[in-house]
Structures are given as structure tokens and as C-alpha cells.
Write a protein that holds these residues in place. Structure first.
Motif, PDB file in Angstrom:
ATOM      1  N   THR A  23       0.830  -1.204   0.000  1.00 39.76           N
ATOM      2  CA  THR A  23       0.000   0.000   0.000  1.00 39.76           C
ATOM      3  C   THR A  23       0.859   1.246   0.000  1.00 39.76           C
ATOM      4  O   THR A  23       0.484   2.258  -0.582  1.00 39.76           O
ATOM      5  CB  THR A  23      -0.962   0.013   1.202  1.00 39.76           C
ATOM      6  N   ARG A  26       1.892   2.012  -3.551  1.00 39.76           N
ATOM      7  CA  ARG A  26       0.775   2.572  -4.320  1.00 39.76           C
ATOM      8  C   ARG A  26       0.571   4.045  -3.986  1.00 39.76           C
ATOM      9  O   ARG A  26       0.351   4.865  -4.874  1.00 39.76           O
ATOM     10  CB  ARG A  26      -0.509   1.801  -4.045  1.00 39.76           C
ATOM     11  N   ARG A  27       0.623   4.360  -2.703  1.00 35.90           N
ATOM     12  CA  ARG A  27       0.454   5.766  -2.302  1.00 35.90           C
ATOM     13  C   ARG A  27       1.560   6.636  -2.879  1.00 35.90           C
ATOM     14  O   ARG A  27       1.310   7.750  -3.332  1.00 35.90           O
ATOM     15  CB  ARG A  27       0.448   5.883  -0.781  1.00 35.90           C
ATOM     16  N   ARG A  30       0.936   7.157  -6.621  1.00 36.62           N
ATOM     17  CA  ARG A  30      -0.161   8.113  -6.855  1.00 36.62           C
ATOM     18  C   ARG A  30       0.285   9.535  -6.577  1.00 36.62           C
ATOM     19  O   ARG A  30      -0.047  10.450  -7.333  1.00 36.62           O
ATOM     20  CB  ARG A  30      -1.352   7.771  -5.967  1.00 36.62           C
TER      21      ARG A  30
END
Length: 52
Positions: A23, A26-27, A30
Motif C-alpha cells: 500500500t 501505491r500511495r 499516486r
């Protein structure tokens, strides 16, 4: 009994570390994409102010 509990605890900690890593990546991706998009928008805006 204590060894089994310790093994379960180690497995849970490992699973949490993997989840956090996934995660977090992914952060980070982004956030980087948002920064690049803002930079592109600012570049287009500056170009428009100069040439239009």
C-alpha cells in the motif's frame, strides 16, 4: 505452546509488513503522478500566458 504462539505472531507481523509495503508503494506512485500532473498543468498555463 509458546513456540506456536511465537510462530503465529511472526507470520502476522510478516503479513502486515508485506501489506504495508504494497500500500505504501501505491500511495507513493499516486502522489508522484499527481505531482507530475500539476507540473504539466502549470507548464501549459505558463505557455498559454506567454503565447496566447
Amino acid at each position: 505452546m509458546a513456540r506456536a504462539a511465537l510462530a503465529v505472531l511472526a507470520a502476522v507481523c510478516g503479513a502486515l509488513a508485506v501489506f504495508q509495503r504494497m500500500t505504501g508503494d501505491r500511495r507513493r506512485i499516486r502522489a508522484e503522478l499527481r505531482r507530475e500532473e500539476r507540473a504539466a498543468q502549470e507548464a501549459v498555463s505558463a505557455w498559454r500566458k506567454q503565447y496566447l
